[in-house]
Every structure is written in C-alpha cells, then in structure tokens.
Design a protein around this motif. Structure first.
Motif, PDB file in Angstrom:
ATOM      1  N   UNK A   5      -8.134  16.805  -4.029  1.00 25.14           N
ATOM      2  CA  UNK A   5      -7.563  15.698  -4.787  1.00 25.14           C
ATOM      3  C   UNK A   5      -6.919  14.703  -3.832  1.00 25.14           C
ATOM      4  N   UNK A   6      -6.452  13.600  -4.405  1.00 23.71           N
ATOM      5  CA  UNK A   6      -5.885  12.511  -3.625  1.00 23.71           C
ATOM      6  C   UNK A   6      -4.491  12.156  -4.138  1.00 23.71           C
ATOM      7  N   UNK A   7      -3.517  12.138  -3.252  1.00 27.83           N
ATOM      8  CA  UNK A   7      -2.212  11.563  -3.549  1.00 27.83           C
ATOM      9  C   UNK A   7      -2.311  10.110  -3.099  1.00 27.83           C
ATOM     10  N   UNK A   8      -1.961   9.199  -3.987  1.00 30.24           N
ATOM     11  CA  UNK A   8      -2.171   7.772  -3.700  1.00 30.24           C
ATOM     12  C   UNK A   8      -0.826   7.040  -3.631  1.00 30.24           C
ATOM     13  N   UNK A   9      -0.536   6.516  -2.452  1.00 27.87           N
ATOM     14  CA  UNK A   9       0.679   5.726  -2.230  1.00 27.87           C
ATOM     15  C   UNK A   9       0.394   4.260  -2.523  1.00 27.87           C
ATOM     16  N   UNK A  10       1.371   3.573  -3.072  1.00 26.39           N
ATOM     17  CA  UNK A  10       1.235   2.153  -3.368  1.00 26.39           C
ATOM     18  C   UNK A  10       1.394   1.295  -2.128  1.00 26.39           C
ATOM     19  N   UNK A  11       1.197   0.013  -2.325  1.00 19.99           N
ATOM     20  CA  UNK A  11       1.394  -0.926  -1.214  1.00 19.99           C
ATOM     21  C   UNK A  11       1.581  -2.333  -1.733  1.00 19.99           C
ATOM     22  N   UNK A  12       2.078  -3.184  -0.859  1.00 18.48           N
ATOM     23  CA  UNK A  12       2.284  -4.598  -1.181  1.00 18.48           C
ATOM     24  C   UNK A  12       0.928  -5.300  -1.229  1.00 18.48           C
ATOM     25  N   UNK A  13       0.698  -6.059  -2.279  1.00 14.57           N
ATOM     26  CA  UNK A  13      -0.489  -6.894  -2.384  1.00 14.57           C
ATOM     27  C   UNK A  13      -0.201  -8.148  -1.573  1.00 14.57           C
ATOM     28  N   UNK A  14      -0.991  -8.381  -0.537  1.00 13.37           N
ATOM     29  CA  UNK A  14      -0.720  -9.504   0.374  1.00 13.37           C
ATOM     30  C   UNK A  14      -0.887 -10.861  -0.302  1.00 13.37           C
ATOM     31  N   UNK A  15      -1.655 -10.923  -1.386  1.00  9.70           N
ATOM     32  CA  UNK A  15      -1.852 -12.192  -2.080  1.00  9.70           C
ATOM     33  C   UNK A  15      -0.727 -12.494  -3.068  1.00  9.70           C
ATOM     34  N   UNK A  16      -0.274 -11.463  -3.801  1.00  8.99           N
ATOM     35  CA  UNK A  16       0.740 -11.689  -4.835  1.00  8.99           C
ATOM     36  C   UNK A  16       2.137 -11.299  -4.383  1.00  8.99           C
ATOM     37  N   UNK A  17       2.213 -10.549  -3.276  1.00 15.47           N
ATOM     38  CA  UNK A  17       3.464 -10.030  -2.740  1.00 15.47           C
ATOM     39  C   UNK A  17       4.140  -9.030  -3.691  1.00 15.47           C
ATOM     40  N   UNK A  55      -3.512  11.441  -7.902  1.00 13.52           N
ATOM     41  CA  UNK A  55      -2.094  11.656  -8.202  1.00 13.52           C
ATOM     42  C   UNK A  55      -1.286  10.500  -7.616  1.00 13.52           C
ATOM     43  N   UNK A  56      -1.069   9.455  -8.416  1.00  9.04           N
ATOM     44  CA  UNK A  56      -0.344   8.290  -7.899  1.00  9.04           C
ATOM     45  C   UNK A  56       1.135   8.576  -7.681  1.00  9.04           C
ATOM     46  N   UNK A  57       1.650   8.050  -6.590  1.00  8.89           N
ATOM     47  CA  UNK A  57       3.088   8.090  -6.336  1.00  8.89           C
ATOM     48  C   UNK A  57       3.694   6.823  -6.907  1.00  8.89           C
ATOM     49  N   UNK A  58       4.830   6.954  -7.532  1.00 14.45           N
ATOM     50  CA  UNK A  58       5.519   5.769  -8.034  1.00 14.45           C
ATOM     51  C   UNK A  58       6.242   5.085  -6.874  1.00 14.45           C
ATOM     52  N   UNK A  59       6.664   3.871  -7.116  1.00 18.67           N
ATOM     53  CA  UNK A  59       7.419   3.133  -6.100  1.00 18.67           C
ATOM     54  C   UNK A  59       8.714   3.867  -5.766  1.00 18.67           C
ATOM     55  N   UNK A  60       9.319   4.510  -6.752  1.00 20.80           N
ATOM     56  CA  UNK A  60      10.558   5.254  -6.534  1.00 20.80           C
ATOM     57  C   UNK A  60      10.328   6.493  -5.660  1.00 20.80           C
ATOM     58  N   UNK A  61       9.148   7.089  -5.785  1.00 17.27           N
ATOM     59  CA  UNK A  61       8.840   8.293  -5.009  1.00 17.27           C
ATOM     60  C   UNK A  61       8.529   7.976  -3.544  1.00 17.27           C
ATOM     61  N   UNK A  62       7.868   6.841  -3.311  1.00 10.81           N
ATOM     62  CA  UNK A  62       7.481   6.508  -1.943  1.00 10.81           C
ATOM     63  C   UNK A  62       7.212   5.018  -1.824  1.00 10.81           C
TER      64      UNK A  62
END
Length: 105
Positions: A44-56, A77-84
């Motif tokens: 499986x995949x744990x997925x960390x978020x990131x900043x969208x360079x176009x919308x910030x 398995x997405x990580x929330x912004x609060x988690x990471x």
C-alpha cells in the motif's frame, strides 16, 4: 513482487502519477491490473500532501479520493495536513544535503 507486504511512502505528485493511465500504455485497464496486483501482494501507499506551486494551496490525497477506482482505493492511505506537513521538496532536500556536504541518501 520484489517487496510483498511493503508500505511505500510517496508524495502527492507521485500518487497522482501512480493512478494516471498515461504510465500504463494509456490504459485504465492496465493501470487497474497493476494496482490490483500491488493490492494482492498486500502493499500500500501512505501519501503525504504538498503545496501546489500554481495555487499555493496545500493539497492532500483526500481530495483525490473520488478519482481513485473503488477497487484500489484501500491501498492509498492519505496523511492529513495535521499529521504531516513539511514544505520542502525532495529535490530541495537533496540540494541542501549536497551543499552541507552530507552523503547521498
């Protein structure tokens, strides 16, 4: 097949590519076959978020939930912004390590 039962940690941009049929001969069927095989191997995949360079805006894989076919949804398995959240790309991290004289990782 090389890493059965493995949990892969990826960023949002990589997760988007993982579910893009473009990387499976432009075939949704081939994409599903590949990801079902990954699921069958208990990976499986744990997925960390990131900043969208176009919308910030900070984006997480939660927003992608409906775009993921239901048969493979459980391997993500997405990580929330609060988690990471670290606003640093892997490229920036490697550049910093190189400039600090640290070994390649």
């Amino acid at each position: 097949r090389l890493f059965p039962g493995c949990l892969f940690v990826v960023g949002m941009d990589t997760a988007v590519r993982i579910i893009n049929p473009k990387y499976y001969n432009n075939s949704e069927e081939e994409m599903l076959e590949a990801l079902i095989e990954i699921k069958r191997l208990c990976c499986s995949f744990v997925v960390a978020g990131r900043i969208n360079s176009e919308t910030n805006a900070f984006e997480t894989f939660h927003e992608m939930h409906d775009r993921v076919p239901i048969v493979i949804r459980s391997i993500f398995h997405p990580l929330s912004e609060e988690e990471f959240r670290i606003d640093l790309s892997s490229t920036e991290m490697r550049q910093r390590m190189k400039s600090e004289g640290k070994a390649n990782m």
